[in-house]
Design an enzyme around this catalytic site. Structure first.
Site, PDB file in Angstrom:
ATOM      1  N   LYS A  59       2.196   4.733   1.315  1.00 36.50           N
ATOM      2  CA  LYS A  59       2.306   5.112   2.787  1.00 36.50           C
ATOM      3  C   LYS A  59       1.814   6.521   2.792  1.00 36.50           C
ATOM      4  CE  LYS A  59       4.945   5.492   6.894  1.00 36.50           C
ATOM      5  NZ  LYS A  59       4.919   6.923   7.354  1.00 36.50           N
ATOM      6  N   CYS A 118      11.654  47.130 -18.516  1.00 36.75           N
ATOM      7  CA  CYS A 118      12.435  46.063 -17.763  1.00 36.75           C
ATOM      8  C   CYS A 118      12.785  45.055 -18.603  1.00 36.75           C
ATOM      9  CB  CYS A 118      11.482  45.850 -16.643  1.00 36.75           C
ATOM     10  SG  CYS A 118      12.272  44.780 -15.477  1.00 36.75           S
ATOM     11  N   CYS A 139       7.693  45.656 -10.096  1.00 41.41           N
ATOM     12  CA  CYS A 139       8.344  46.721 -10.964  1.00 41.41           C
ATOM     13  C   CYS A 139       7.582  47.490 -11.682  1.00 41.41           C
ATOM     14  CB  CYS A 139       9.471  46.055 -11.765  1.00 41.41           C
ATOM     15  SG  CYS A 139      10.342  46.894 -12.881  1.00 41.41           S
ATOM     16  N   LYS A 147      10.534   3.864   2.532  1.00 40.56           N
ATOM     17  CA  LYS A 147      10.538   5.246   2.499  1.00 40.56           C
ATOM     18  C   LYS A 147      10.986   5.730   1.063  1.00 40.56           C
ATOM     19  CE  LYS A 147       9.286   7.968   5.662  1.00 40.56           C
ATOM     20  NZ  LYS A 147       9.315   8.020   6.973  1.00 40.56           N
ATOM     21  N   CYS A 152      15.873  46.787 -13.620  1.00 42.66           N
ATOM     22  CA  CYS A 152      15.882  47.828 -14.433  1.00 42.66           C
ATOM     23  C   CYS A 152      16.023  49.327 -13.698  1.00 42.66           C
ATOM     24  CB  CYS A 152      14.853  47.844 -15.453  1.00 42.66           C
ATOM     25  SG  CYS A 152      13.148  48.232 -14.529  1.00 42.66           S
ATOM     26  N   CYS A 179      13.794  48.556  -8.878  1.00 49.28           N
ATOM     27  CA  CYS A 179      13.846  46.929  -9.493  1.00 49.28           C
ATOM     28  C   CYS A 179      14.997  46.460  -9.472  1.00 49.28           C
ATOM     29  CB  CYS A 179      13.032  47.036 -10.999  1.00 49.28           C
ATOM     30  SG  CYS A 179      13.262  45.633 -11.803  1.00 49.28           S
ATOM     31  N   GLU A 219       0.897  -1.404  -0.112  1.00 44.87           N
ATOM     32  CA  GLU A 219      -0.128   0.071   0.055  1.00 44.87           C
ATOM     33  C   GLU A 219       0.754   1.242  -0.100  1.00 44.87           C
ATOM     34  OE1 GLU A 219      -1.961  -0.380   3.791  1.00 44.87           O
ATOM     35  OE2 GLU A 219      -2.758  -2.122   3.196  1.00 44.87           O
ATOM     36  N   ASP A 279       0.704  10.099   3.623  1.00 45.44           N
ATOM     37  CA  ASP A 279       1.182  11.274   4.739  1.00 45.44           C
ATOM     38  C   ASP A 279      -0.036  12.068   5.085  1.00 45.44           C
ATOM     39  OD1 ASP A 279       3.394  12.364   5.590  1.00 45.44           O
ATOM     40  OD2 ASP A 279       4.076  13.428   4.055  1.00 45.44           O
TER      41      ASP A 279
HETATM   42  S1  IVH Z   1      -0.262   0.298   9.112  1.00 47.46           S
HETATM   43  C1  IVH Z   1       0.320  -1.958  12.503  1.00 47.46           C
HETATM   44  N1  IVH Z   1      -0.526   1.250   6.473  1.00 47.46           N
HETATM   45  O1  IVH Z   1       2.350   5.476   9.068  1.00 47.46           O
HETATM   46  C2  IVH Z   1       0.524  -0.788  11.386  1.00 47.46           C
HETATM   47  N2  IVH Z   1       0.159   2.906   8.488  1.00 47.46           N
HETATM   48  O2  IVH Z   1       4.583   5.197  10.494  1.00 47.46           O
HETATM   49  C3  IVH Z   1      -0.011   0.417  11.679  1.00 47.46           C
HETATM   50  N3  IVH Z   1       0.221   5.096   7.708  1.00 47.46           N
HETATM   51  O3  IVH Z   1       0.869   5.761  12.192  1.00 47.46           O
HETATM   52  C4  IVH Z   1       0.021   1.166  10.504  1.00 47.46           C
HETATM   53  N4  IVH Z   1      -0.141   4.773   5.367  1.00 47.46           N
HETATM   54  O4  IVH Z   1      -0.210   6.908  10.261  1.00 47.46           O
HETATM   55  C5  IVH Z   1      -0.113   1.770   7.925  1.00 47.46           C
HETATM   56  N5  IVH Z   1      -1.049   2.169   4.432  1.00 47.46           N
HETATM   57  C6  IVH Z   1      -0.440   2.395   5.664  1.00 47.46           C
HETATM   58  C7  IVH Z   1      -0.127   3.670   6.183  1.00 47.46           C
HETATM   59  C8  IVH Z   1       0.204   3.703   7.492  1.00 47.46           C
HETATM   60  C9  IVH Z   1       0.470   5.673   6.198  1.00 47.46           C
HETATM   61  C10 IVH Z   1       0.875   5.663   8.775  1.00 47.46           C
HETATM   62  C11 IVH Z   1       0.155   5.696   9.923  1.00 47.46           C
HETATM   63  C12 IVH Z   1       1.129   5.082  10.964  1.00 47.46           C
HETATM   64  C13 IVH Z   1       2.343   5.614  10.389  1.00 47.46           C
HETATM   65  C14 IVH Z   1       3.452   4.634  10.866  1.00 47.46           C
END
Ligand code: IVH
Length: 676
Positions: free
Chosen positions: A120, A437, A431, A319, A416, A413, A118, A122
């Site tokens: 990650k 200019c 400007c 990451k 110029c 500016c 999945e 943000d």
């Molecule tokens: S699973 C037991 N899946 O990352 C596992 N976390 O660094 C718990 N996060 O606190 C998290 N995308 O806020 C999981 N696809 C994803 C995620 C995810 C973002 C965040 C989440 C967690 C943090 C951990």
């Protein structure tokens, strides 16, 4: 390192991490980017691994996050909300996989081991509790054990169902997921905040976290938040499927949103291919991610693997390279854009961020510089996310050196030397050099030759850039001094195209006043306004000498436009360019001015229009007043004869009443027009 040095170092790292945990989790105001924080944690982890006797229960590596703030109710997580370990390289990912394979005693080296993969996300982690299908509680992760009650806020997120679909859901179902602000919503929010001088968000994650931690749910509701659910917590009264991916499918069926980019891959090769694929598509995703997550898909195997202090052994975050980094601000220069807007640009000590080396970043405008209190010499956080221009997001005040200098807007500016003005209420300084200019020249020239302006065929953008860069043309007047031989000797130009261009330039000299005015590129003067000006005044000389008040009597011209025209024509460089164009032979047929008849029944009377009229537009009203010899101006004074007001009339009406100026509503105005 001597033993006492190690103890000291470990303690100092813990102190710093605690401080930053507090800033991040409790105050929601991080001082350093994640990379830097991760570095501190990893340094501490490494030392603790080397000297296990120094590990204490209160070490930040032994628990998650910090204590929640007091303003919200506190809720206890029945099952702790865990964190994830990070892999910053392929090697670290392989180490993780090896540990999984060893623990599970897999025969084939785990080549085909299914992982749920999945993005990650943000944003901010939340727990949603459904009891008998109804949303009962929303909570932040907090320190993993206790979070804040944000039920009132999660309810405002459209993507969070208030009731689950179907009837086969468990009696108690706690799901966990990430609340985030999509990129588009984030950009739009910040753009508006910059314009209105409000506080901007540093990144989409802070935007999501900050929005969830509003005491007033109305404010949260106004933020464009979204959620993807990625795991379950407490589940009572029903068995869930055997694999993580099937659990998410099931949640999706119950109406919970899961990430569309999720999938199942096999073994380490599958993970790496997934990582590459998502990384390649990262910029085009509508939401911000900082890596991908792999989870052993079998829930039985997850149970077998279990947990270490803060994270499951069956999952890891892989990451992407950081998008935020620290560097030092060496100086600030001002870049001049097409409309003369001055943008402060940070000159930075080069830093590798978002996959490239960055040494310049935008500071947007002076309001932003002042709000962030950016000073030369400061250590700053630079952010480069995807294709977005790198920007300075904030300052680490703790690291400000003595003698750090404030950033000043230049009075002239930098390109110029013309005056720089910043109008009241505007975030942008500009400007006033206009055509003179050089930074504005290329764009101004492109506009000058464009089809609906002077219509010079064959003078394209590339050629203009080339001619400007060798300083052959500085203003539009220079175009008319170009000679065939010099054009023919330019790159990608032959005899024939040079001759064609000379012919086109010659032909363009016969133009109209409207086209000429439009081609000058005066701010706010588009084709329609240029045409009105030409028709109203008939000749250039009367426009050059028209007062702001005279300009206001032109249909289509309000106070802002009038002051723009005046400012442009008052700049001596612009006047010079205009006269050189005429000297070069640019000409048009002048006409009789269509200005107000001096002897109409309303001659000598001045009118101000305010609010929206029902039966006619403002321009129509203006035309009718002028046809009867009256004059329409922009602002109310004691000398004004009438103020005509429509719906939603503003301060002009109250000012008229204060000054005792006669005010007419639309019906009274119609009557006046009828009877005169
Ligand atoms: S699973 C037991 N899946 O990352 C596992 N976390 O660094 C718990 N996060 O606190 C998290 N995308 O806020 C999981 N696809 C994803 C995620 C995810 C973002 C965040 C989440 C967690 C943090 C951990």
């Amino acid at each position: 390192m001597a033993a006492s040095d190690v103890v000291e170092k470990v303690e100092s790292l813990r102190e710093q991490i605690r401080h930053h945990n507090y800033r991040y989790h409790v105050l929601d105001a991080p001082e350093i980017p994640d990379v830097e924080y991760d570095r501190l944690v990893r340094e501490l982890q490494a030392l603790e691994a080397k000297y296990p006797e120094l590990v204490t229960p209160d070490s930040p590596t032994q628990r998650v996050g910090a204590k929640p703030i007091k303003a919200f109710g506190t809720i206890e997580h029945r099952l702790p909300m865990l964190s994830l370990d990070n892999a910053f390289s392929e090697e670290e990912l392989r180490d993780f996989h090896r540990r999984v394979v060893d623990r599970l005693e897999l025969e084939d080296g785990g080549e085909q081991l299914p992982y749920a993969a999945e993005p990650k996300l943000d944003g901010a982690a939340v727990s949603l509790l459904y009891v008998n299908g109804a949303l009962q509680q929303g909570a932040t992760r907090g320190d993993g054990t206790r979070g804040e009650d944000i039920t009132h806020n999660v309810r405002t997120i459209d993507a969070v169902p208030l009731r689950l679909i179907g009837s086969d859901y468990p009696e108690t179902l706690e799901v966990r997921g990430e609340v985030f602000m999509p990129k588009a919503g984030f950009e739009a929010y910040n753009k508006r905040a910059r314009e209105t001088g409000e506080k901007t968000f540093v990144n989409p994650r802070n935007a999501a976290a900050g929005s969830l931690r509003q005491l007033d749910p109305q404010l949260t509701a106004e933020r464009p938040l979204d959620i993807y659910v990625y795991s379950v917590g407490v589940v009572d009264g029903r068995e869930l499927p055997d694999s993580h991916s099937e659990v998410l499918d099931q949640l999706q069926e119950w109406g919970l949103k899961t990430c569309p980019e999720r999938g199942v891959v096999n073994g380490i090769d599958g993970c790496l291919a997934y990582y590459e694929d998502v990384a390649a598509r990262r910029a085009s995703l509508s939401y911000e991610i900082d890596g991908v997550v792999y989870k052993v898909n079998s829930r039985a195997e997850q149970r077998e693997l279990g947990f270490v202090s803060r994270a499951p052994r069956w999952a890891i975050a892989h990451k992407f390279p950081a998008q935020e980094e620290l560097t030092v601000l060496k100086g600030v220069e001002f870049q001049v854009g097409r409309t003369g807007a001055l943008t402060p640009v940070a000159r930075l000590a080069p830093v590798f961020v978002g996959g490239v080396t960055v040494s310049n970043a935008t500071l947007h405008n002076m309001d932003e510089v002042n709000r962030k209190d950016v000073r030369i010499g400061d250590t700053v956080i630079v952010r480069r996310a995807g294709d977005v221009i790198p920007e300075v997001v904030s300052v680490i005040k703790d690291r400000r050196p003595k003698g750090a200098r404030k950033v000043k807007l230049p009075a002239k500016c930098p390109v110029c030397g013309s005056a720089v003005v910043r109008e009241e209420g505007e975030a942008v300084a500009r400007c006033t050099g206009g055509l003179y200019c050089s930074a504005q020249r290329v764009e101004a020239l492109k506009h000058f030759v464009s089809r609906r302006a002077m219509d010079i065929d064959g003078l394209g953008a590339k050629l203009i850039e080339q001619l400007v860069s060798i300083e052959r043309i500085k203003t539009p007047a220079g175009i008319f001094a170009l000679e065939k031989d010099e054009l023919a000797s330019l790159e990608r130009m032959g005899e024939k195209s040079a001759q064609n261009l000379i012919d086109a330039i010659e032909k363009s000299k016969d133009t109209t006043l409207a086209r000429f005015l439009y081609s000058l590129g005066i701010r706010e003067v588009g084709e329609a306004t240029a045409a009105s000006l030409a028709a109203h005044f008939g000749g250039l000389d009367s426009i050059m000498s028209a007062s702001e008040e005279d300009l206001l009597s032109v249909a289509d011209v309000g106070p802002v436009v009038a002051s723009r025209i005046r400012a442009f024509l008052d700049e001596s460089h612009n006047r010079e360019v205009i006269s050189r164009l005429q000297d070069a032979g640019v000409q048009w047929q002048e006409s009789e001015p269509r200005s107000a008849p001096k002897d109409g029944p309303l001659a000598g009377k001045t009118f101000v229009l305010t609010g929206t009229l029902a039966a006619m537009t403002r321009d129509e009203a203006k035309d009718r007043i002028q046809a009867l010899g009256g004059k329409v101006i922009g602002s109310v004074s004691k000398k004004t004869d009438y103020v005509i007001f429509g719906e939603k009339a503003g301060s002009k009406l109250s000012k008229a009443q204060q000054l005792g100026v006669e005010t007419l509503d639309e019906t009274q105005f119609e009557a006046l027009l009828e009877h005169t």
